[in-house]
Write an enzyme that holds these catalytic residues in place. Sequence first.
Site, PDB file in Angstrom:
ATOM      1  N   HIS A  55       3.031   0.375   1.302  1.00 44.06           N
ATOM      2  CA  HIS A  55       2.232  -0.647   0.587  1.00 44.06           C
ATOM      3  C   HIS A  55       3.022  -1.269  -0.569  1.00 44.06           C
ATOM      4  CE1 HIS A  55      -1.536   0.201   2.755  1.00 44.06           C
ATOM      5  NE2 HIS A  55      -1.114   1.448   2.751  1.00 44.06           N
ATOM      6  N   ASN A 128      -8.225   0.292   3.810  1.00 45.01           N
ATOM      7  CA  ASN A 128      -7.430  -0.673   4.565  1.00 45.01           C
ATOM      8  C   ASN A 128      -8.347  -1.754   5.119  1.00 45.01           C
ATOM      9  OD1 ASN A 128      -4.803   0.412   4.350  1.00 45.01           O
ATOM     10  ND2 ASN A 128      -5.221   1.922   5.925  1.00 45.01           N
TER      11      ASN A 128
END
Length: 489
Positions: A55, A128
């Site tokens: 990420h 997510n």
Amino acid sequence: MSKAPRLTTTAGAPVADNQNSMSAGPQGPVLMQDYQLMEKLAHQNRERIAERVVHAKGWGAFGTFTVTGDISQYSKAAVFSDIGKTTELVSRFSTVAGEAGAADNERDVRGFALKFYTEDGNWDLVGNNTPVFFIRDPLKFPDFIRTQKRHPRTNLRSPTAMWDYWSLSPEALHQITILMSDRGCPRTPMQMNGYGSHTYSMINARNERHWVKFHMKTQQGHAHYTNAEAAQKIGETREGYQEALFSTIENGQFPKWTMYIQVMTEAQAEQTPFNPFDLTKVWPHGDYPLIKVGEIELNRNPDNYFAEVENAAYSPSNIVPGIGFSPDKVLQGRLFAYADAHRHRLGTHYEALPVNQPKCPVSHYHKDGQMNPFVTKTANPDAYYEPNSFGGAVEDPSVAEPPLKLSGSAERHDHRSGNDDYAQPGALYRLMDKDQQGRLHRNIAEAMASVPEEIAARMCAHFDKADPAYGAGVRQARADLSERSVAAE
Ligand code: NDP
């Protein structure tokens, strides 16, 4: 124009000249005594901090959460207490695999992280844009991520590693199906859903526990790029998400999501045909309907990307009274890994950075360490341990969770044994219309183009088990693709 402030060193001394370094003669070498030059170069060397291992590329904005539905029967959390109540939040969206300079519009799972600054502390919902994930045991996370990163020798991403690992890990099939579907390439952060993904718990005022899943549905509508459209977009700009999110908010159009929960009682959880704490499974909507909770609006861009997005540190370990964890193994692993990553990346006192600071009083006994910005604000400076007789912070038993009964033998239980990894991906496949299925087949065929036949065949056997048409469709798309490449030669 207002008068500009006087330029100083970091120690506050005024600077006479910021254009010319100090040298021995006009052509001569610079002098060590030019500390201003030393300080500038030294600071520049330290402008970058460790990149997130996953990420790394992200985009964020501030906003609010407004309660629109009463869920007090499930949770006593202050953030949900009254209809109309608003709580400030900071969001961060991200891709998983690419580095900090990766192109925004690549096919990848997107991180969807929210930090709610509640009166009982920060609540982080770190999910997510997908309701499931590739693994169900945190022991596999480093292995899985290794396959998404660069090959040690070629320094290139390796489709062979990805599909080799996936073909040997049937629990990944559900998430692969979402990633390779239209939803694997959202146009902008505003045009995708968010999911808490894990099962969490809620505790109500009677101290009863329910299991919950969080869903954040986009009010902008879903919009995706095909692989070809994404390639064109990346050719035009590598910063598609940053541009879209920043300019939308700057233009006063504030993106919104509706938050829902699904609820399961503790008794129901003992009877589901699937493990309700398995991160590779959803809870069917028909059995566990969505309950509307509130609305998320993003309405303010950060003033400083580094301070407010790069330094934003989310961790699922940040919960508040009324919201709790669950036995989900991957959640349990993340409770350690996220806070640990931030201590490594930002330092011991990362929670004291402005973007991470709770907006409620904070009283703890952690002490000292590098860059410690805390001033002990207890009634007496002698209260630096606990228990003490000098008015230091004390525990509050009223926020204790009800006990959770656990049982079973301590051993490495085989998470792949007796687990149906095919029913839910199959259900998702059959939910897609013919066009969507066609794009899914082609996306997979393209992603597997360079993969050895043995691995591709092993993977297709998983598609067959989800739905024979799924496997047949991927095989056909692979054949079409190789025919096209032969014709092009
Ligand atoms: P439902 O028909 O009630 O729900 C299907 C869900 O699928 C909808 O929420 C829809 O999201 C979502 N969806 C549609 N296309 C895609 C796609 N390409 N990728 C990911 N999600 C998509 O069925 P069930 O609840 O019984 O679930 C059936 C299957 O749907 C599951 O096996 C799962 O794969 C998928 N799914 C289920 C979710 C759940 O929490 N139950 C959540 C998301 C997906 P939307 O309404 O936002 O358009």
